[in-house]
Design a protein around this motif. Sequence first.
Motif, PDB file in Angstrom:
ATOM      1  N   CYS A 192       0.853  -1.179   0.000  1.00 58.08           N
ATOM      2  CA  CYS A 192       0.000   0.000   0.000  1.00 58.08           C
ATOM      3  C   CYS A 192       0.890   1.230   0.000  1.00 58.08           C
ATOM      4  CB  CYS A 192      -0.955   0.005   1.192  1.00 58.08           C
ATOM      5  SG  CYS A 192      -0.124   0.034   2.790  1.00 58.08           S
ATOM      6  N   GLU A 193       0.340   2.366  -0.377  1.00 54.61           N
ATOM      7  CA  GLU A 193       1.111   3.596  -0.509  1.00 54.61           C
ATOM      8  C   GLU A 193       0.726   4.591   0.570  1.00 54.61           C
ATOM      9  OE1 GLU A 193       0.619   5.175  -4.375  1.00 54.61           O
ATOM     10  OE2 GLU A 193       2.012   3.756  -5.318  1.00 54.61           O
ATOM     11  N   VAL A 194       1.730   5.357   0.991  1.00 55.80           N
ATOM     12  CA  VAL A 194       1.555   6.408   1.989  1.00 55.80           C
ATOM     13  C   VAL A 194       2.160   7.682   1.408  1.00 55.80           C
ATOM     14  CG1 VAL A 194       2.025   7.170   4.337  1.00 55.80           C
ATOM     15  CG2 VAL A 194       1.724   4.727   3.842  1.00 55.80           C
ATOM     16  N   LEU A 195       1.403   8.777   1.429  1.00 54.65           N
ATOM     17  CA  LEU A 195       1.867  10.076   0.923  1.00 54.65           C
ATOM     18  C   LEU A 195       2.257  10.938   2.105  1.00 54.65           C
ATOM     19  CD1 LEU A 195       2.280  12.031  -1.418  1.00 54.65           C
ATOM     20  CD2 LEU A 195      -0.084  12.789  -1.102  1.00 54.65           C
ATOM     21  N   VAL A 196       3.527  11.367   2.084  1.00 52.06           N
ATOM     22  CA  VAL A 196       4.072  12.200   3.151  1.00 52.06           C
ATOM     23  C   VAL A 196       4.273  13.595   2.588  1.00 52.06           C
ATOM     24  CG1 VAL A 196       5.918  12.479   4.835  1.00 52.06           C
ATOM     25  CG2 VAL A 196       5.218  10.183   4.118  1.00 52.06           C
ATOM     26  N   THR A 197       3.650  14.579   3.209  1.00 51.92           N
ATOM     27  CA  THR A 197       3.757  15.977   2.768  1.00 51.92           C
ATOM     28  C   THR A 197       4.521  16.761   3.818  1.00 51.92           C
ATOM     29  OG1 THR A 197       1.633  15.778   1.654  1.00 51.92           O
ATOM     30  CG2 THR A 197       2.471  18.002   2.028  1.00 51.92           C
ATOM     31  N   PHE A 198       5.528  17.478   3.358  1.00 48.33           N
ATOM     32  CA  PHE A 198       6.393  18.239   4.259  1.00 48.33           C
ATOM     33  C   PHE A 198       6.345  19.701   3.843  1.00 48.33           C
ATOM     34  CE2 PHE A 198      10.938  19.725   4.991  1.00 48.33           C
ATOM     35  CZ  PHE A 198      10.690  20.131   6.288  1.00 48.33           C
ATOM     36  N   LYS A 199       5.924  20.572   4.774  1.00 49.58           N
ATOM     37  CA  LYS A 199       5.890  22.011   4.553  1.00 49.58           C
ATOM     38  C   LYS A 199       6.768  22.678   5.611  1.00 49.58           C
ATOM     39  CE  LYS A 199       2.797  25.933   3.895  1.00 49.58           C
ATOM     40  NZ  LYS A 199       1.423  26.409   3.896  1.00 49.58           N
ATOM     41  N   PRO A 200       8.016  22.979   5.267  1.00 49.71           N
ATOM     42  CA  PRO A 200       8.940  23.539   6.263  1.00 49.71           C
ATOM     43  C   PRO A 200       8.542  24.954   6.634  1.00 49.71           C
ATOM     44  CG  PRO A 200       9.958  23.500   4.101  1.00 49.71           C
ATOM     45  CD  PRO A 200       8.660  22.787   3.959  1.00 49.71           C
ATOM     46  N   MET A 201       8.664  25.252   7.912  1.00 47.35           N
ATOM     47  CA  MET A 201       8.383  26.584   8.435  1.00 47.35           C
ATOM     48  C   MET A 201       9.615  27.209   9.095  1.00 47.35           C
ATOM     49  SD  MET A 201       5.265  26.641   7.559  1.00 47.35           S
ATOM     50  CE  MET A 201       4.627  28.097   8.354  1.00 47.35           C
ATOM     51  N   ILE A 202      10.596  26.370   9.475  1.00 42.45           N
ATOM     52  CA  ILE A 202      11.835  26.880  10.069  1.00 42.45           C
ATOM     53  C   ILE A 202      12.991  26.224   9.348  1.00 42.45           C
ATOM     54  CG2 ILE A 202      10.815  27.349  12.332  1.00 42.45           C
ATOM     55  CD1 ILE A 202      11.983  24.688  13.270  1.00 42.45           C
ATOM     56  N   ASN A 203      14.113  26.906   9.364  1.00 42.10           N
ATOM     57  CA  ASN A 203      15.330  26.406   8.706  1.00 42.10           C
ATOM     58  C   ASN A 203      16.126  25.601   9.732  1.00 42.10           C
ATOM     59  OD1 ASN A 203      17.188  26.003   6.713  1.00 42.10           O
ATOM     60  ND2 ASN A 203      18.226  27.945   7.031  1.00 42.10           N
ATOM     61  N   LYS A 204      15.728  24.370   9.920  1.00 35.12           N
ATOM     62  CA  LYS A 204      16.313  23.531  10.962  1.00 35.12           C
ATOM     63  C   LYS A 204      16.193  22.070  10.550  1.00 35.12           C
ATOM     64  CE  LYS A 204      15.760  22.413  15.885  1.00 35.12           C
ATOM     65  NZ  LYS A 204      14.938  22.665  17.102  1.00 35.12           N
ATOM     66  N   ASP A 205      17.220  21.253  10.908  1.00 32.19           N
ATOM     67  CA  ASP A 205      17.171  19.811  10.637  1.00 32.19           C
ATOM     68  C   ASP A 205      16.150  19.165  11.551  1.00 32.19           C
ATOM     69  OD1 ASP A 205      19.069  20.168   8.771  1.00 32.19           O
ATOM     70  OD2 ASP A 205      20.751  19.483  10.000  1.00 32.19           O
ATOM     71  N   LEU A 206      15.370  18.289  10.960  1.00 26.23           N
ATOM     72  CA  LEU A 206      14.338  17.579  11.715  1.00 26.23           C
ATOM     73  C   LEU A 206      14.533  16.084  11.533  1.00 26.23           C
ATOM     74  CD1 LEU A 206      11.235  19.741  10.719  1.00 26.23           C
ATOM     75  CD2 LEU A 206      12.592  19.934  12.802  1.00 26.23           C
ATOM     76  N   GLU A 207      14.327  15.346  12.602  1.00 21.66           N
ATOM     77  CA  GLU A 207      14.399  13.886  12.548  1.00 21.66           C
ATOM     78  C   GLU A 207      13.278  13.315  13.392  1.00 21.66           C
ATOM     79  OE1 GLU A 207      18.116  12.237  13.556  1.00 21.66           O
ATOM     80  OE2 GLU A 207      19.265  13.313  12.017  1.00 21.66           O
ATOM     81  N   GLY A 208      12.808  12.168  12.985  1.00 23.35           N
ATOM     82  CA  GLY A 208      11.754  11.512  13.729  1.00 23.35           C
ATOM     83  C   GLY A 208      11.324  10.248  13.019  1.00 23.35           C
ATOM     84  N   ASN A 209      10.175   9.744  13.414  1.00 22.12           N
ATOM     85  CA  ASN A 209       9.652   8.504  12.868  1.00 22.12           C
ATOM     86  C   ASN A 209       8.179   8.691  12.551  1.00 22.12           C
ATOM     87  OD1 ASN A 209      12.073   7.044  13.202  1.00 22.12           O
ATOM     88  ND2 ASN A 209      11.623   6.821  15.393  1.00 22.12           N
ATOM     89  N   VAL A 210       7.741   7.969  11.529  1.00 17.94           N
ATOM     90  CA  VAL A 210       6.330   7.837  11.214  1.00 17.94           C
ATOM     91  C   VAL A 210       5.906   6.465  11.727  1.00 17.94           C
ATOM     92  CG1 VAL A 210       4.582   7.844   9.427  1.00 17.94           C
ATOM     93  CG2 VAL A 210       6.585   9.306   9.198  1.00 17.94           C
TER      94      VAL A 210
END
Length: 1594
Positions: free
Chosen positions: A580-598
Amino acid sequence: MEEPTTLFSDEDLADSLPPIDDERIQLEDPEFEMEPFLLGFEDTVRLGCCCPAKEEEVTAEKTKKATTKDRVQAFHLRKSLNLLDKLHEEKDLFIQKTRGELRVCHQRMDLLTKQQESLAAEIATEREANNMAAMGRLQAASRRLHTELENEKDLQSKITAMLKDSENAMWHIEIQKGLFEDVRKRNEEEAEARQRSLEIHAAQQLQKEKETLEKVERNRLLRARKSLHVQKELGLRHQKLVEDAQRNHRVAVKFLKASLGRVREREQKEEMESRRHMKRRMDAVLALKNNITASRETLKKFQAWGQSRAEVAKQKALTEKEAILAQGGDAFKHLFHQRRHQELEAQRRAFEEEQKLRKQEIVSRILKEEAEEEHRKKRQHPPSKTTDQWTLRDKTWKYISDFCEGKTAITTNHLLENEMALHPKPSCLLKVISSESMQMDLGSISTEEEILAEPDIPGLWSKDYKSYQVSKEDMERKPVGGTKMDKDILARTMEQLRSGVVHRQVVSGREFKGRPFNSKPEVIHFKDFDIGKVYKKKITLINATYTINYCKLVGVEESLKDFIHIDFDPPGPMSAGMSCEVLVTFKPMINKDLEGNVSFLAQTGGFSVPLKCSTKKCSLSLDKELIDFGSYVVGETTSRIITLTNVGGLGTRFKFLLDSEFFEMEEPQPVMKMSSVFTYEDKSFYEKIMNSLSEQQLDGDGSSPLDLPSRKESEKLDEAEVSAVASAMTMVPSEEQAEITLGEVTEGEIGPFSSIKVPILFNPVIPGEVQTKFKVMFKNSQCPTLYFRATGIAVDVPVWVPRAIVDLKICMYDRLYQDSITVHTRSKAALRLKFEVCKELRGHIELLPETGYIQAQSSYSVQLKFLPRHSLPEDAGKYFDQDSRVLEAPMTIWVADQIKPVGFTVQAIVTTSDLEISPLEINFGYCTIYEAIRTEISLSNLSLLPQEFGFVGLPKVPAVVIPGDVEQDITAALQAQYVDIQPNDGFGTILPLETLQLDVIFQPIKAKEYRFELVCKSEINRCFKVSCQAVGVHPPLELSHYQIKFSATALYGTTVSTLYVINSHLSMNKLIHSLPRIGSEEATPVGPTSFEFLVPPNSPITISPSVGTVLPGKRCLVQVAFQPVLPHETILEEAIHILNKETETKLFRKETTQRKEQWKQSLPVVRVHNRDRPTRASTPHTQELQRQELSASSNEYQAAQATLVRTFQGKFDRFVVPCVVASGDIKDRKASEPLSFSPYNTLYLELWCPVVAPSIVVTSNEGKTVVNFGDIAVGHRGIKKITLQNISPEDLALEFSVLNPHGPFVLLNPTRKLCSGETQTLVLSFSPHESILLQNESSLPIKFWMRLESLSKKRAENRQQLPKFLTSHEQRTEIVGTQNHNGQSVFSVVPVEGLMVPGKTHEFTITFSPDHESLYFSDLLQVVLFEKKVSHQILLKGAAREHMMFVEGGDPLDVPVESLTVIPAFDPEHREEAEEMKPILVTLNYVQFDTDMPTPPATRELQVGCIRTTQPSPRKTVEFSLDSIPWLQHKGFTIEPSRGSVERGQTKTISISWVPPADFDPDHPLMVSTLLQLRGDVKETYKVIFVAYVVAGL
């Protein structure tokens, strides 16, 4: 009028009879036979004999009508008579032509006889002189003349015989014509009788039509009455509808006002609400601003704390470092281990804090679920029996223990956040909850609440159930907290999760362990993002378990919720291997590295997909850390390239320098970085920052997020110190640094995803090994300094080449180039040398000999041969630069017993020898054999060397040898060339990279399709071809001259040249001459051919005739006139200049006068004038107005024209006039039907037109060349004087054109000579008269008579009848109208009779001389030929007025026939008393239709005019005015204009329109009147009566 039904017209008979061939008779054949025509005439005679019998029958039975047979016989009779007349005319023409040829033959014979006599005398003279050569020549000429004389005699005999036969035939025709004279007369009598019967029938038909017309008139009146009645009913109905509509309108307005009031109230409420909302937003913004200010102050405090802490740590580290160094230890290693230990401690503390927060989240979640379950059970039925032995307390602690052991990885941060949003509590309460209190609360829960109830709807818990997807609109309509069903479903789902979310999966005895779903890609990575943009990525989840599994989205971490949005539609049960497919949308608001999990949850356990968001960074690297130059001979210079690559998305500035050098790059302050982060105006962002700050303050650890930057900065400082120490330890001497240096590029900007090449130079000076260290520093503080080393060995060899680079300059492909290479040695022994070429260039470069011996301390020469092939770019590879075309070939010289070879480089610029021709294909199109077409081609030299070229082998067409031509002409014709190339006949030299424009001229020899090639050869014998094609056209017409060079023509003079349009197409036999055709198409048929010259517009060229038809074998004379004139715009500019000059002169004179009058106040006046001077210059707008006011007849225009003529210097113009050709005769076409001119059969006439200044100019009347005599009455005489001046340096002989002796103009004092600079006055007289012209187009003289109808014999008979206005409704149908009272005819013509010569014109003067005032003077002028035939009829009309003004229009109120009684003339004194107002009746019919379309108003017109007369008059114009205009407008009348003036010889229209007013009664016509006054030489008053009707339309 229609004929009786039993009679047949001539056209009907012609249609019913069989077709009769009317073929053209060739009169040139002398032996034509007369027998068929004689037989036809005999038949006609027999028919004529039968005619009297028929005529008697007709007279006997007048009531009967002629039969069809009689009419057929009459038709045949007329046909035969017409044919006989035609034969007589053609035979007469042929006899005259034959007699002319006989006269020409006699003249030629007389000429030949005289030539024979002169030759005999010459032969006798030469015989006496014993000149044998001349005698032979004269005798040969005598024999030729004798032969020609014999031929002429034979021709004379033939023509005489032909003439005799023609005369015999003519006699037979005359005899037959005499026999048919009686028949012709009877035919004319029958025609007159038939005409009388037609007139009788026409009178009867006219009577019937009159009766029908009366009946139609009665019907029309009835329909008009009926329409008026219907109109009244419609008016009443319309009035009722209008009243109803007004009543409804009042009711609607009342309701509309009420509705508008409610709408305004609602809008006022909305406006107040929006204002309150805006105020709330403004308050929120102000509060946010205050919070931002407070946050900045707090951040500054934290930053100050971090800096002080970093200073303390730095001092502490320095102290430890000094202590370790004092003890002799490794300070760098100690500091590294200490920093690593600190990082591990920080990670451990962070992990413990994270574990603590997760435990708190789990406990709060469980408490919330229990509270919700208890609340739900209280509202619903009591719980059922328990089905599970596990208590809620045991489950909770088991879940916590499993989580701490790492068995699950479910992220619940977002659940805690949701809980806080639903149940807001103080944050401090969550911090003080201990594990004991938690156990106490959990223990107090009763076991009854732990029992799970069965679901009300078992189907929802089945595995095959798929959740229902609710649309956004439905979700938005749901109440807060969800509906009751949603709450039930949520509660049951939570129970299922508590009972056991994760199940073991065992298939075939094997238990699945591991990750249930695999992700592609494994990591979701958004690289190099920009703030504000939206990025989307798709991942695929694949079921990696053994059997069916489920997948559910849990969410993303709390720190990513504001930036990451997941679109996932749960697919339901998925088999093993399904995805199955998952669509991930990313809209950055700050200029910073981000890491995490879905995070996701499957049936077999949870799993997560790592997610990374990386900002733009600089990722810099060098392609090598060591540059080894190898061994080089002392004195040589080499370079190596090191590449600096940036694979990151952020650029920076760099600088290469030695490791020992120090350079400080500008670094931005970290405070600015922090401040720039927190200036982003996002309310949620600031709320998160404040929450995080408050939580950190409550923690009390003393570690803040601002500590990390300070630690990193301290680490960077330590690394910089360590690198500085290391560089100091590895520093090299300065002598070595001078041998390995940096190139030109040492610093600059490197962009994202780019690379920079930096050269490193090695120039050995002293033999030995050299090593140098370099470093690369960057402006971006996050980029570490990069280091690399460069090493090289300098050697000294005994053999060397003085020329390290052998430059062969510019070379061409496939050309051999040679050079000599000299090798020197410093060795004291002989050495063996081997010369080697790199294998890539062995097919292009050769060194000879390949092996040789060089003696001690001497030199050796080797031959270099360079033959570049076209494969050089591919073969040479890296040694050849494709862009610059430079070849750098390394050559090697191997020396025996020496490892290091000697090398040199062969350098050359290799260029091509190509010549580029554009275009490669030329299509000349269609070209006639009488013209040449020129087209341009571009020849480009792509080489870097000049080249010679030439077009050779141009195509030639062999011509047919014509007998009798001179041998030289035949030789030239055999070499006929139809293509030429210019300039220099296609030969020349082209410079490097130059482009030459060459003209290719094509002139076809005959009509056909041409296909050929042009070959251009270069100096190295290379060929370049151009393919050409064209279609040769042989037009059916030709011009005698295709170029006319006019002689120098003076301005406003005329030069005429003549040429002929020739039609030489006589037969379709192609063996006699070439047939006109277009290419290879069919030949043009023989016949008349038309032409038309298309003269360019606005050109001084006139061609007459411009359109005509030429018969086969004939030619048409065409005159081309050239009349140069000055351009209109140039004359206007000069006229404006003259006007401005005159204005300035007037102003100057005015100023001078003012100065003389006011000399005491000269200074103020001068100042005023100085201020006024800038306003004198004419603005462009003023010049435009002057340009519009000037006309060709104005004095300024004529003066400017005369000035320009005097100063004209001359010019040269060239025109090309096309002449289109079409088959057929222009007389055969219809009036509006154009001829089908072919665009290919076009001839071109070139005109050279030189213009010079005139020798004679007109000095009188301001240089005007037009003499205006003004208004002169017919019969009067006017005289004008013209002054001419000779402005040329030579005396001129004058000649004048011959004026018409019967014309109105006469030159009274012609002169013969005009000396240079002399003036002469000419006197012209003008006496006008009316005239008409008649031309005799026949070949015979014609006698004519001019006859007026008023003087005819029938005039007295017609005047005995009643006037037609008494017997007919029609008026003004009389041809002869009012005549003079003195008995003489009002019109007269001169001459009355005469003889018109063939081809000439004759002028007739008509005089109109009335003796009283009338509007109905008319007469008919008839031109009578042969005493009985009326060829032309001209209607003469005239009107006479006593005064210069008149009014026309309106309805007729009088009759065209005047009374014969003479009205007595009043005395001038009593004339004004006797004058009465003249009535004018104007009737207007307003047509009203039943349809809804608008009805146009009724309109009429009146004409007010002023007669142009030579009689003296105090007024030049006539003024008119209408009274009572407002009263007329009230009655519906509109009159434009109501007053005005009329110039002499002009008329002005008064437009009258009427629309019925509102109170108009259709049953009673409207009648109003007004006065129209005219003021000229006298005053006249007219009473204008307006009568208006309303008529119903059909």
